[in-house]
Design a protein around this motif. Sequence first.
Motif, mmCIF file in Angstrom:
data_model
loop_
_atom_site.group_PDB
_atom_site.id
_atom_site.type_symbol
_atom_site.label_atom_id
_atom_site.label_comp_id
_atom_site.label_asym_id
_atom_site.label_seq_id
_atom_site.Cartn_x
_atom_site.Cartn_y
_atom_site.Cartn_z
ATOM 1 N N GLN A 25 12.062 1.436 -8.395
ATOM 2 C CA GLN A 25 12.144 1.204 -9.676
ATOM 3 C C GLN A 25 11.747 2.474 -10.732
ATOM 4 O OE1 GLN A 25 13.775 -1.803 -10.630
ATOM 5 N NE2 GLN A 25 13.835 -1.978 -8.525
ATOM 6 N N LYS A 26 13.008 2.962 -11.310
ATOM 7 C CA LYS A 26 12.628 4.019 -12.409
ATOM 8 C C LYS A 26 11.809 3.529 -13.580
ATOM 9 C CE LYS A 26 16.688 6.527 -11.403
ATOM 10 N NZ LYS A 26 18.155 6.990 -11.909
ATOM 11 N N GLU A 27 11.922 2.354 -14.015
ATOM 12 C CA GLU A 27 11.102 1.723 -14.961
ATOM 13 C C GLU A 27 10.959 0.297 -14.455
ATOM 14 O OE1 GLU A 27 11.687 0.802 -19.745
ATOM 15 O OE2 GLU A 27 12.072 2.762 -19.105
ATOM 16 N N LEU A 28 9.544 -0.366 -14.752
ATOM 17 C CA LEU A 28 9.269 -1.587 -14.328
ATOM 18 C C LEU A 28 9.433 -2.271 -15.463
ATOM 19 C CD1 LEU A 28 6.238 -0.755 -12.134
ATOM 20 C CD2 LEU A 28 8.517 -1.298 -11.374
ATOM 21 N N SER A 29 9.824 -3.598 -15.414
ATOM 22 C CA SER A 29 10.144 -4.472 -16.391
ATOM 23 C C SER A 29 9.792 -5.780 -15.976
ATOM 24 C CB SER A 29 11.679 -4.697 -16.795
ATOM 25 O OG SER A 29 12.255 -5.382 -15.783
ATOM 26 N N ARG A 30 9.320 -6.737 -16.835
ATOM 27 C CA ARG A 30 9.091 -7.937 -16.716
ATOM 28 C C ARG A 30 9.965 -8.716 -15.535
ATOM 29 N NH1 ARG A 30 5.252 -11.569 -18.919
ATOM 30 N NH2 ARG A 30 5.818 -13.584 -18.494
ATOM 31 N N ASP A 31 11.416 -8.521 -15.688
ATOM 32 C CA ASP A 31 12.307 -9.029 -15.125
ATOM 33 C C ASP A 31 12.056 -8.869 -13.556
ATOM 34 O OD1 ASP A 31 13.487 -10.479 -17.014
ATOM 35 O OD2 ASP A 31 14.827 -8.779 -17.662
ATOM 36 N N PHE A 32 11.681 -7.425 -13.080
ATOM 37 C CA PHE A 32 11.289 -7.000 -11.989
ATOM 38 C C PHE A 32 10.337 -7.804 -11.254
ATOM 39 C CE2 PHE A 32 8.472 -4.625 -8.844
ATOM 40 C CZ PHE A 32 9.266 -4.507 -8.091
ATOM 41 N N PHE A 33 9.398 -8.226 -11.960
ATOM 42 C CA PHE A 33 8.018 -9.051 -11.321
ATOM 43 C C PHE A 33 8.403 -10.465 -11.281
ATOM 44 C CE2 PHE A 33 6.241 -5.104 -13.040
ATOM 45 C CZ PHE A 33 5.490 -4.732 -11.799
ATOM 46 N N LEU A 34 9.285 -10.780 -12.088
ATOM 47 C CA LEU A 34 9.844 -12.297 -12.167
ATOM 48 C C LEU A 34 10.637 -12.548 -10.942
ATOM 49 C CD1 LEU A 34 10.405 -13.027 -15.753
ATOM 50 C CD2 LEU A 34 8.466 -13.898 -14.335
ATOM 51 N N LYS A 35 11.126 -11.754 -10.435
ATOM 52 C CA LYS A 35 11.880 -11.661 -8.904
ATOM 53 C C LYS A 35 10.946 -12.167 -7.777
ATOM 54 C CE LYS A 35 14.195 -7.783 -9.316
ATOM 55 N NZ LYS A 35 14.993 -6.759 -9.065
ATOM 56 N N TYR A 36 9.929 -11.679 -7.873
ATOM 57 C CA TYR A 36 8.884 -11.854 -6.620
ATOM 58 C C TYR A 36 7.693 -12.820 -6.915
ATOM 59 C CZ TYR A 36 11.127 -7.370 -5.228
ATOM 60 O OH TYR A 36 12.182 -6.576 -4.863
ATOM 61 N N ASP A 37 7.296 -13.413 -5.947
ATOM 62 C CA ASP A 37 6.063 -14.327 -6.026
ATOM 63 C C ASP A 37 4.924 -13.434 -6.140
ATOM 64 O OD1 ASP A 37 7.193 -16.985 -5.372
ATOM 65 O OD2 ASP A 37 8.372 -15.851 -3.893
ATOM 66 N N PHE A 38 4.859 -12.433 -5.215
ATOM 67 C CA PHE A 38 3.759 -11.383 -5.244
ATOM 68 C C PHE A 38 4.343 -9.970 -4.932
ATOM 69 C CE2 PHE A 38 2.075 -15.489 -3.226
ATOM 70 C CZ PHE A 38 0.898 -15.445 -3.853
ATOM 71 N N VAL A 39 3.463 -9.071 -5.782
ATOM 72 C CA VAL A 39 3.872 -7.880 -5.835
ATOM 73 C C VAL A 39 2.570 -6.974 -5.259
ATOM 74 C CG1 VAL A 39 4.359 -5.827 -7.049
ATOM 75 C CG2 VAL A 39 5.786 -7.647 -7.635
ATOM 76 N N LEU A 40 2.704 -6.447 -4.342
ATOM 77 C CA LEU A 40 1.403 -5.407 -3.702
ATOM 78 C C LEU A 40 1.275 -4.074 -4.428
ATOM 79 C CD1 LEU A 40 1.510 -7.065 -0.196
ATOM 80 C CD2 LEU A 40 0.331 -7.950 -2.367
ATOM 81 N N ALA A 41 0.474 -4.017 -5.051
ATOM 82 C CA ALA A 41 0.414 -2.346 -5.891
ATOM 83 C C ALA A 41 -0.759 -1.670 -5.596
ATOM 84 C CB ALA A 41 0.621 -2.580 -7.035
ATOM 85 N N PRO A 42 -0.657 -0.543 -4.938
ATOM 86 C CA PRO A 42 -1.883 0.265 -4.509
ATOM 87 C C PRO A 42 -2.615 0.733 -5.829
ATOM 88 C CG PRO A 42 -0.341 0.831 -3.057
ATOM 89 C CD PRO A 42 0.617 -0.111 -4.063
ATOM 90 N N TRP A 43 -3.609 0.697 -6.036
ATOM 91 C CA TRP A 43 -4.306 1.187 -7.388
ATOM 92 C C TRP A 43 -3.737 2.402 -7.892
ATOM 93 C CZ3 TRP A 43 -6.735 5.677 -8.557
ATOM 94 C CH2 TRP A 43 -7.397 6.529 -7.390
ATOM 95 N N PRO A 44 -3.233 3.548 -7.156
ATOM 96 C CA PRO A 44 -2.826 4.510 -7.915
ATOM 97 C C PRO A 44 -1.424 4.315 -8.738
ATOM 98 C CG PRO A 44 -3.589 5.400 -5.638
ATOM 99 C CD PRO A 44 -3.331 3.931 -5.812
ATOM 100 N N LEU A 45 -0.703 3.070 -8.529
ATOM 101 C CA LEU A 45 0.286 2.782 -9.074
ATOM 102 C C LEU A 45 0.100 2.004 -10.373
ATOM 103 C CD1 LEU A 45 3.006 2.056 -6.125
ATOM 104 C CD2 LEU A 45 2.732 4.155 -7.691
ATOM 105 N N TYR A 46 -1.366 1.621 -10.455
ATOM 106 C CA TYR A 46 -1.653 0.815 -11.831
ATOM 107 C C TYR A 46 -1.153 1.265 -12.982
ATOM 108 C CZ TYR A 46 -4.772 -1.726 -14.878
ATOM 109 O OH TYR A 46 -5.461 -2.438 -15.799
ATOM 110 N N GLU A 47 -1.186 2.386 -13.306
ATOM 111 C CA GLU A 47 -0.671 2.910 -14.613
ATOM 112 C C GLU A 47 0.769 2.475 -15.055
ATOM 113 O OE1 GLU A 47 -1.896 6.883 -13.918
ATOM 114 O OE2 GLU A 47 -3.655 6.713 -15.287
ATOM 115 N N ARG A 48 1.728 2.448 -13.837
ATOM 116 C CA ARG A 48 3.164 2.108 -13.841
ATOM 117 C C ARG A 48 3.284 0.477 -14.510
ATOM 118 N NH1 ARG A 48 7.147 3.344 -9.817
ATOM 119 N NH2 ARG A 48 8.477 3.037 -11.480
ATOM 120 N N LEU A 49 2.216 -0.273 -14.359
ATOM 121 C CA LEU A 49 2.367 -1.838 -14.589
ATOM 122 C C LEU A 49 2.178 -2.043 -16.092
ATOM 123 C CD1 LEU A 49 0.194 -3.021 -11.653
ATOM 124 C CD2 LEU A 49 2.581 -2.437 -11.835
ATOM 125 N N GLY A 50 2.197 -1.177 -16.888
ATOM 126 C CA GLY A 50 1.864 -1.504 -18.295
ATOM 127 C C GLY A 50 3.224 -1.564 -18.928
#
Length: 174
Positions: free
Chosen positions: A108-133
């Motif tokens: 994903q070039k840009e993460l959106s709320r719609d992306f997360f609504l497609k999944y029950d769980f998203v597993l994000a390693p801590w270095p990707l935390y900043e992308r979740l804003g």
Amino acid sequence: LLLKYPCHPAGNPFVYRHQGYSYTFRWTKHIYSLGLMNRVLGDKLPEDFIALDIGSSYGIFSSLIKQEYPKSHHILVDFPEQLILAYYFLGTCFPEIKIAGVRELLDQKELSRDFFLKYDFVLAPWPLYERLGGIGLDLVTNFASLGEMSRDYFDYYLDSPTFKEAQYFFTANR
């Protein structure tokens, strides 16, 4: 809640059994937290809320929330090796769920709320935390790990837009 959600056997933990209850020490702590969350936030969250757990370990609390709130969506942030265990545990608890990992996040070039609504769980390693804003998190949770971190990492999580934009923060830390 402990009768409703007996300890899951994934990983073959040593489980105490007493008067119809099935539990481990860790399991009872999270059952207690789920009950508290229900009392404090249960009527404040939309039914399809997005929750992010910082230091999620293998996803025990997120799995309990998912059982209690089946339409909820969860982002687990932790070390990659913990997320491997989370993938196993969550897949065992919920054979039909959709789980996204690093590949889906990086695609994903840009993460959106719609992306997360497609999944029950998203597993994000801590270095990707900043992308979740900027996705409009409804809830951020944390149990113990903020109290185990250096001040730099504590600030990394709590000073971020990801955390500051969330509607609610539910935690238990020393």
